[in-house]
Design an enzyme around this catalytic site. Structure first.
Site, PDB file in Angstrom:
ATOM      1  N   ARG A 119       0.801  -1.226   0.000  1.00 23.95           N
ATOM      2  CA  ARG A 119       0.000   0.000   0.000  1.00 23.95           C
ATOM      3  C   ARG A 119       0.834   1.277   0.000  1.00 23.95           C
ATOM      4  O   ARG A 119       0.373   2.333   0.406  1.00 23.95           O
ATOM      5  CB  ARG A 119      -1.003   0.005   1.160  1.00 23.95           C
ATOM      6  CG  ARG A 119      -2.004  -1.142   1.081  1.00 23.95           C
ATOM      7  CD  ARG A 119      -3.064  -1.035   2.170  1.00 23.95           C
ATOM      8  NE  ARG A 119      -4.053  -2.083   1.993  1.00 23.95           N
ATOM      9  CZ  ARG A 119      -3.948  -3.305   2.519  1.00 23.95           C
ATOM     10  NH1 ARG A 119      -2.898  -3.607   3.261  1.00 23.95           N
ATOM     11  NH2 ARG A 119      -4.880  -4.199   2.306  1.00 23.95           N
ATOM     12  N   LYS A 141       2.363  10.577 -12.147  1.00 21.17           N
ATOM     13  CA  LYS A 141       1.527   9.655 -12.903  1.00 21.17           C
ATOM     14  C   LYS A 141       2.274   8.336 -13.090  1.00 21.17           C
ATOM     15  O   LYS A 141       3.394   8.323 -13.602  1.00 21.17           O
ATOM     16  CB  LYS A 141       1.177  10.236 -14.275  1.00 21.17           C
ATOM     17  CG  LYS A 141       0.036  11.232 -14.265  1.00 21.17           C
ATOM     18  CD  LYS A 141      -0.356  11.580 -15.685  1.00 21.17           C
ATOM     19  CE  LYS A 141      -1.554  12.484 -15.731  1.00 21.17           C
ATOM     20  NZ  LYS A 141      -1.939  12.814 -17.132  1.00 21.17           N
ATOM     21  N   GLU A 183       8.215  16.390 -26.263  1.00 19.21           N
ATOM     22  CA  GLU A 183       7.647  16.831 -24.983  1.00 19.21           C
ATOM     23  C   GLU A 183       8.219  18.179 -24.558  1.00 19.21           C
ATOM     24  O   GLU A 183       7.540  18.971 -23.913  1.00 19.21           O
ATOM     25  CB  GLU A 183       7.892  15.774 -23.899  1.00 19.21           C
ATOM     26  CG  GLU A 183       7.155  14.459 -24.097  1.00 19.21           C
ATOM     27  CD  GLU A 183       5.678  14.525 -23.714  1.00 19.21           C
ATOM     28  OE1 GLU A 183       5.190  15.622 -23.357  1.00 19.21           O
ATOM     29  OE2 GLU A 183       5.014  13.474 -23.768  1.00 19.21           O
ATOM     30  N   LYS A 225       6.239  21.985 -15.739  1.00 18.20           N
ATOM     31  CA  LYS A 225       5.403  20.884 -15.268  1.00 18.20           C
ATOM     32  C   LYS A 225       5.174  20.971 -13.763  1.00 18.20           C
ATOM     33  O   LYS A 225       4.065  20.722 -13.283  1.00 18.20           O
ATOM     34  CB  LYS A 225       6.016  19.534 -15.630  1.00 18.20           C
ATOM     35  CG  LYS A 225       5.095  18.381 -15.250  1.00 18.20           C
ATOM     36  CD  LYS A 225       5.413  17.094 -15.953  1.00 18.20           C
ATOM     37  CE  LYS A 225       4.310  16.066 -15.728  1.00 18.20           C
ATOM     38  NZ  LYS A 225       4.599  14.779 -16.391  1.00 18.20           N
ATOM     39  N   GLU A 235      -5.163  16.110 -11.902  1.00 14.56           N
ATOM     40  CA  GLU A 235      -5.746  16.390 -13.215  1.00 14.56           C
ATOM     41  C   GLU A 235      -7.248  16.583 -13.155  1.00 14.56           C
ATOM     42  O   GLU A 235      -8.010  16.046 -13.971  1.00 14.56           O
ATOM     43  CB  GLU A 235      -5.388  15.278 -14.210  1.00 14.56           C
ATOM     44  CG  GLU A 235      -5.403  15.743 -15.660  1.00 14.56           C
ATOM     45  CD  GLU A 235      -4.840  14.716 -16.623  1.00 14.56           C
ATOM     46  OE1 GLU A 235      -5.639  14.130 -17.364  1.00 14.56           O
ATOM     47  OE2 GLU A 235      -3.615  14.513 -16.621  1.00 14.56           O
ATOM     48  N   ARG A 239      -4.255  20.725 -15.155  1.00 16.25           N
ATOM     49  CA  ARG A 239      -3.195  19.776 -15.490  1.00 16.25           C
ATOM     50  C   ARG A 239      -3.438  19.092 -16.829  1.00 16.25           C
ATOM     51  O   ARG A 239      -2.498  18.624 -17.482  1.00 16.25           O
ATOM     52  CB  ARG A 239      -3.032  18.732 -14.379  1.00 16.25           C
ATOM     53  CG  ARG A 239      -1.903  17.742 -14.689  1.00 16.25           C
ATOM     54  CD  ARG A 239      -1.522  16.866 -13.527  1.00 16.25           C
ATOM     55  NE  ARG A 239      -0.499  15.906 -13.936  1.00 16.25           N
ATOM     56  CZ  ARG A 239       0.198  15.152 -13.108  1.00 16.25           C
ATOM     57  NH1 ARG A 239      -0.009  15.237 -11.805  1.00 16.25           N
ATOM     58  NH2 ARG A 239       1.104  14.308 -13.545  1.00 16.25           N
ATOM     59  N   ASN A 243      -1.508  17.439 -21.644  1.00 15.55           N
ATOM     60  CA  ASN A 243      -1.830  16.370 -22.589  1.00 15.55           C
ATOM     61  C   ASN A 243      -1.981  16.866 -24.018  1.00 15.55           C
ATOM     62  O   ASN A 243      -2.566  16.168 -24.852  1.00 15.55           O
ATOM     63  CB  ASN A 243      -3.120  15.668 -22.156  1.00 15.55           C
ATOM     64  CG  ASN A 243      -2.964  14.921 -20.854  1.00 15.55           C
ATOM     65  OD1 ASN A 243      -2.007  14.168 -20.677  1.00 15.55           O
ATOM     66  ND2 ASN A 243      -3.876  15.142 -19.924  1.00 15.55           N
ATOM     67  N   HIS A 246      -1.729  14.407 -26.824  1.00 14.99           N
ATOM     68  CA  HIS A 246      -1.711  13.063 -26.267  1.00 14.99           C
ATOM     69  C   HIS A 246      -2.968  12.250 -26.592  1.00 14.99           C
ATOM     70  O   HIS A 246      -2.893  11.026 -26.715  1.00 14.99           O
ATOM     71  CB  HIS A 246      -1.513  13.118 -24.751  1.00 14.99           C
ATOM     72  CG  HIS A 246      -0.111  13.417 -24.348  1.00 14.99           C
ATOM     73  ND1 HIS A 246       0.537  14.583 -24.708  1.00 14.99           N
ATOM     74  CD2 HIS A 246       0.788  12.711 -23.613  1.00 14.99           C
ATOM     75  CE1 HIS A 246       1.766  14.575 -24.206  1.00 14.99           C
ATOM     76  NE2 HIS A 246       1.940  13.448 -23.552  1.00 14.99           N
ATOM     77  N   HIS A 250      -2.090   8.940 -28.123  1.00 18.20           N
ATOM     78  CA  HIS A 250      -2.406   7.660 -27.496  1.00 18.20           C
ATOM     79  C   HIS A 250      -3.216   6.774 -28.440  1.00 18.20           C
ATOM     80  O   HIS A 250      -3.059   5.547 -28.446  1.00 18.20           O
ATOM     81  CB  HIS A 250      -3.183   7.882 -26.202  1.00 18.20           C
ATOM     82  CG  HIS A 250      -2.343   8.404 -25.087  1.00 18.20           C
ATOM     83  ND1 HIS A 250      -2.876   8.813 -23.874  1.00 18.20           N
ATOM     84  CD2 HIS A 250      -0.999   8.588 -24.985  1.00 18.20           C
ATOM     85  CE1 HIS A 250      -1.892   9.234 -23.087  1.00 18.20           C
ATOM     86  NE2 HIS A 250      -0.756   9.099 -23.746  1.00 18.20           N
ATOM     87  N   HIS A 263       6.452   6.938 -27.863  1.00 20.58           N
ATOM     88  CA  HIS A 263       5.461   7.848 -27.296  1.00 20.58           C
ATOM     89  C   HIS A 263       5.670   9.277 -27.796  1.00 20.58           C
ATOM     90  O   HIS A 263       4.714   9.944 -28.220  1.00 20.58           O
ATOM     91  CB  HIS A 263       5.538   7.817 -25.767  1.00 20.58           C
ATOM     92  CG  HIS A 263       4.630   8.796 -25.099  1.00 20.58           C
ATOM     93  ND1 HIS A 263       3.263   8.726 -25.193  1.00 20.58           N
ATOM     94  CD2 HIS A 263       4.906   9.901 -24.348  1.00 20.58           C
ATOM     95  CE1 HIS A 263       2.722   9.734 -24.517  1.00 20.58           C
ATOM     96  NE2 HIS A 263       3.693  10.454 -24.007  1.00 20.58           N
TER      97      HIS A 263
END
Length: 361
Positions: A119, A141, A183, A225, A235, A239, A243, A246, A250, A263
């Site tokens: 955890r 993330k 990026e 960032k 997000e 935030r 993206n 993206h 994606h 990517h």
């Protein structure tokens, strides 16, 4: 030493940027909690930097190593189990520290493992690709891919520290280097027009991998960032501007099969699509789109999507994206160069008509 801080109250952490910081044993050991360490790397990076890292760890530490296969196609739950298997086999407890030594895939998987193991355990990022240094190692993330969607299984989990050594980029293949630059230019497009123009002025220096230019670009990217993440860690709002490109990107990665497009390559093509859609809506000029395309092509990055994706394929993957809320797709577009906007009222018919211009007849 260039030091930035991600301000998240009790979860705040430093980003250290300096040539040779990988050899800063005192600083590294300061962020290790307990007496156990799991180093997660891959079969490409480990032969280059694993022994060097091991030589700087305190001798009293019990160290386990996990070598993952290299490549986006291995960013899966099945691969993730290798980390848990090693930690459990070697009796790592809740005071252990997981260290990610590698690019974005390694960092995402190590972070998700750290968030999940008993955890939550201590987590340190040592990114070795430009893309990971300027993007995925910062912000918390973590996760893995699913055949039906990228990064659909994961958690927000912040590291204790990020160690960025620009010197490791000397071993980075040209294609991976270029993917990271996508990026970098994203940050200028979404929130820093001065940075965007500075990148254009130093285009030849980026091609030549001039170290002083790279260090400044890494710092300015991480600072951008960090500001956005501090304002919106999970997000819920702003935030999402991170993206840009993206949602399109994606969809490309998922449709083409993970690993065929890097990517950053998919993001580059995705940013051009977002820019063209922004121009189509009258927000930026066609000449500004051409300027973006020119920069990306100078870095050998793709600026057009795959030719074999139908509109149905595009929408199938885009509507499964994490940014879909209650059936409404949120796209990140540009109000101006240097100012991103989150758009959630784009009619599906308008999106499909736009996509048709890039699809085979």
């Amino acid at each position: 030493m260039r030091t930035l801080n991600v301000q998240l109250e009790e979860r705040s952490y430093p980003i250290y940027i300096e040539s040779g910081v990988l050899d800063d044993a005192e600083r590294l050991n300061r962020h290790i909690k307990g007496k156990q360490v799991v180093i997660i790397s891959n079969t490409t990076v480990a032969p280059l930097y694993m022994e060097r890292l091991l030589g700087h760890l305190d001798e009293s530490l019990k160290v386990s190593r996990v070598l993952l296969p290299d490549g986006e196609e291995h960013k899966t739950l099945a691969t993730l189990e290798q980390i848990f298997d090693t930690a459990l086999r070697d009796n790592h407890n809740r005071s252990t520290s997981f260290i990610a030594l590698g690019g974005g895939v390694v960092g995402d998987m190590a972070g998700f493992a750290a968030a999940s193991y008993q955890r939550g355990v201590n987590f340190i990022q040592i990114p070795t690709t430009l893309l990971a240094q300027v993007d995925s190692s910062v912000g918390g993330k973590t996760g893995v891919n699913h055949p039906l969607g990228k990064n659909m299984i994961g958690a927000f989990y912040q590291p204790q520290a990020v160690f960025i050594d620009p010197d490791v980029l000397d071993s980075l293949p040209a294609r991976e280097y270029a993917a990271g630059l996508a990026e970098v230019i994203k940050y200028g497009l979404i929130c820093d027009p001065a940075f965007y123009q500075w990148m254009h002025q130093h285009r030849d220096d980026f091609v030549a991998r001039k170290k002083v230019v790279l260090e400044e670009a890494i710092e300015r990217s991480c600072a951008a960032k960090a500001r956005v993440v501090a304002e919106d860690e999970r997000e819920g709002g702003i935030r999402a501007i991170l993206n840009l490109g993206h949602t399109f990107g994606h969809a490309i990665e998922a449709a083409q099969g993970y690993g065929r497009w890097l990517h950053g390559e998919a993001v580059a093509a995705g940013m051009v699509l977002a820019a063209r859609l922004s121009a189509r809506r009258g927000c930026i000029s066609d000449s500004e789109v051409d300027e973006l395309v020119d920069w990306l092509e100078a870095m050998d990055l793709p600026t057009t999507p795959p030719e074999d994706m139908s509109v149905a394929t595009w929408t199938q993957h885009m509507l499964r994206d994490k940014k879909v809320v209650d059936g409404r797709l949120r796209l990140v577009l540009l109000d101006a160069v240097g100012n991103a906007a989150i758009v959630d009222d784009l009619p599906r018919a308008e999106l499909e008509a736009f996509l048709e211009t890039f699809c085979p007849e």
